[in-house]
Design a protein around this motif. Structure first.
Motif, mmCIF file in Angstrom:
data_model
loop_
_atom_site.group_PDB
_atom_site.id
_atom_site.type_symbol
_atom_site.label_atom_id
_atom_site.label_comp_id
_atom_site.label_asym_id
_atom_site.label_seq_id
_atom_site.Cartn_x
_atom_site.Cartn_y
_atom_site.Cartn_z
ATOM 1 N N THR A 249 -6.537 2.042 -16.290
ATOM 2 C CA THR A 249 -5.930 1.502 -15.125
ATOM 3 C C THR A 249 -4.684 0.689 -15.144
ATOM 4 O OG1 THR A 249 -7.516 -0.399 -15.084
ATOM 5 C CG2 THR A 249 -8.181 1.672 -13.931
ATOM 6 N N ARG B 162 -5.221 0.498 -10.068
ATOM 7 C CA ARG B 162 -4.677 1.864 -9.715
ATOM 8 C C ARG B 162 -5.004 2.714 -11.044
ATOM 9 N NH1 ARG B 162 1.442 3.742 -8.522
ATOM 10 N NH2 ARG B 162 0.831 5.912 -7.874
ATOM 11 N N THR C 230 6.288 -0.087 -12.226
ATOM 12 C CA THR C 230 5.246 -0.543 -11.304
ATOM 13 C C THR C 230 5.718 -1.847 -10.701
ATOM 14 O OG1 THR C 230 3.463 0.444 -12.225
ATOM 15 C CG2 THR C 230 2.857 -1.061 -10.837
ATOM 16 N N TRP D 286 -5.312 -5.963 -6.964
ATOM 17 C CA TRP D 286 -5.043 -4.511 -6.875
ATOM 18 C C TRP D 286 -5.200 -3.930 -8.314
ATOM 19 C CZ3 TRP D 286 -1.392 -1.918 -9.836
ATOM 20 C CH2 TRP D 286 -0.299 -2.787 -10.281
ATOM 21 N N ASN E 131 -4.068 7.058 -7.388
ATOM 22 C CA ASN E 131 -4.481 6.209 -6.449
ATOM 23 C C ASN E 131 -5.143 4.883 -6.872
ATOM 24 O OD1 ASN E 131 -3.826 7.976 -3.982
ATOM 25 N ND2 ASN E 131 -5.024 9.622 -5.345
ATOM 26 N N GLY E 132 -5.452 4.088 -5.906
ATOM 27 C CA GLY E 132 -5.688 2.794 -6.407
ATOM 28 C C GLY E 132 -6.412 2.074 -5.052
ATOM 29 N N LEU F 187 2.532 1.536 -3.789
ATOM 30 C CA LEU F 187 1.647 1.742 -5.062
ATOM 31 C C LEU F 187 0.430 2.588 -4.585
ATOM 32 C CD1 LEU F 187 1.339 -1.749 -6.704
ATOM 33 C CD2 LEU F 187 3.035 0.062 -6.909
ATOM 34 N N LYS F 188 0.413 3.185 -3.429
ATOM 35 C CA LYS F 188 -0.636 4.295 -2.995
ATOM 36 C C LYS F 188 -2.174 3.414 -3.052
ATOM 37 C CE LYS F 188 2.086 8.275 -4.153
ATOM 38 N NZ LYS F 188 2.078 9.551 -4.711
ATOM 39 N N LEU F 189 -2.052 2.402 -2.438
ATOM 40 C CA LEU F 189 -3.465 1.795 -2.541
ATOM 41 C C LEU F 189 -4.235 1.950 -1.064
ATOM 42 C CD1 LEU F 189 -2.045 -1.644 -4.134
ATOM 43 C CD2 LEU F 189 -3.009 0.450 -5.432
ATOM 44 N N THR G 143 0.741 -1.247 -0.001
ATOM 45 C CA THR G 143 -0.099 -0.080 0.041
ATOM 46 C C THR G 143 0.669 1.163 -0.083
ATOM 47 O OG1 THR G 143 -0.264 -0.177 2.453
ATOM 48 C CG2 THR G 143 -2.104 -1.205 0.981
#
Length: 334
Positions: A291, A130, A145, A128, A100-101, A38-40, A35
């Motif tokens: 995405t 994003r 990624t 996941w 964001n995801g 990858l900003k999840l 998280t």
């Protein structure tokens, strides 16, 4: 690989009790690392979807979903194979924006799966997705990624080793990127699985790019559904598993189809009948965000990091008599 492989003189590094504790530790550590990288944000995941929605993952196109009737709906539900399409719709519905995801703790049943050391009827993975921009639909962004995901695994492995010094597995963060065509050119006389084995043995962290389209010899490296990954912008992440002396796929991921890629791939797969589904119409009409996403096998990660020889050592599933007999007194199946 053979049905069930028992490595010579195999003995689990951790006992059953410590294994259970370590599984929980791995999952907590990796979720934190993933998280952050990858900003999840975590979201709740469906176990089943309406069979009319077109949201279930068709995988290679031959696997049958577990289907059950729902009297209250006067229709059928399908247990998910993965959340490949559902996540993209959720990003739109939940109002996520570029950069964001989300991720979900997904559980699935794959009734037609072959049973061996790496395959089970039960699938648990981090699914996941994003939101990205049009400019990020590139191989370079995909590679960035992938590197972020591998770094999260390496962080998890390092923390695991601190807690359990007897565990020797480490993750090589130097990712070898190779296209499926380059791999076929490198090993023209080998099957796709043999190519993976040969290359990953020399490059223990490998990402094979561009899976799904037909290669020069007339066959794809592997089958891939035509309606979520862009075959030119996807791939599989593999690691060398010392315990089994084989390449292990841990993640399938990619930049998702836009309207042009969807139409092209549906035509190649002779699957334009799927255009009746709402999901496909939303992609064609540019109503869903662009995405990138994928799935990361939880049990396989635990197998790799805990040096286990069989996936049944880290998850509870159903096994045939042949597997049970082969593992008896050698491998403890949960």
């Amino acid at each position: 690989m053979e049905k069930t492989i028992i490595p010579k003189d195999y003995q689990s590094t951790l006992n059953v009790y410590d294994t259970q504790t370590a599984i929980g530790f791995i999952k907590r550590c990796f979720e934190e690392a993933l998280t952050g990288s990858l900003k999840l944000k975590r979201v709740s995941a469906p176990l089943f979807v309406d069979e009319r929605s077109g949201l279930n993952d068709n995988l290679s196109g031959t696997e049958r979903p577990v289907t059950f009737d729902v009297p209250a709906l006067r229709d059928n539900g399908e247990v998910v194979h993965s959340l490949a399409k559902w996540k993209r719709v959720a990003l739109k519905d939940y109002d996520f924006h570029s950069g964001n995801g989300l991720y979900a703790d997904m559980n699935a049943i794959r009734r037609d799966e072959e049973l061996d050391n790496l395959h089970s009827l039960y699938v648990d993975q981090w699914d996941w997705e994003r939101v990205i921009t049009k400019e990020q639909r590139t191989i370079e962004y995909l590679k960035e990624t992938v590197q972020g995901l591998v770094n999260a695994m390496a962080e998890t492995s390092s923390r695991l080793h601190t807690k359990y010094p007897s565990i020797k597995t480490s993750i090589d963060t130097n990712v070898a990127f190779i296209t499926s065509q380059e791999l076929a050119d490198l090993y023209p006389d080998l099957t796709s699985k043999e190519r993976e084995h040969a290359f990953v043995k020399e490059h223990p962290t490998t990402f094979i790019l561009q899976i799904g389209d037909v290669l020069n010899h007339g066959e794809p490296h592997d089958n891939r559904a035509p309606d979520y990954d862009d075959w030119a912008l996807n791939g599989d992440l593999l690691f060398w598993h010392d315990t089994l002396d084989c390449a292990m796929e841990l993640s399938s991921m990619g930049i998702r189809v836009d309207s042009d890629a969807l139409m092209d791939q549906l035509e190649k797969a002779n699957a334009k009948d799927r255009l009746v589904y709402l999901y496909h119409q939303q992609v064609l009409n540019n109503e869903l965000p662009l995405t990138i996403g994928g799935g990361i096998g939880q049990s396989r990660m635990c197998m790799l990091l805990l040096e286990k020889a069989h996936i049944g050592e880290v998850q509870v599933s159903l096994w045939d008599e042949e597997t049970i007999n082969a593992c008896q007194n050698k491998i403890f199946l949960l």
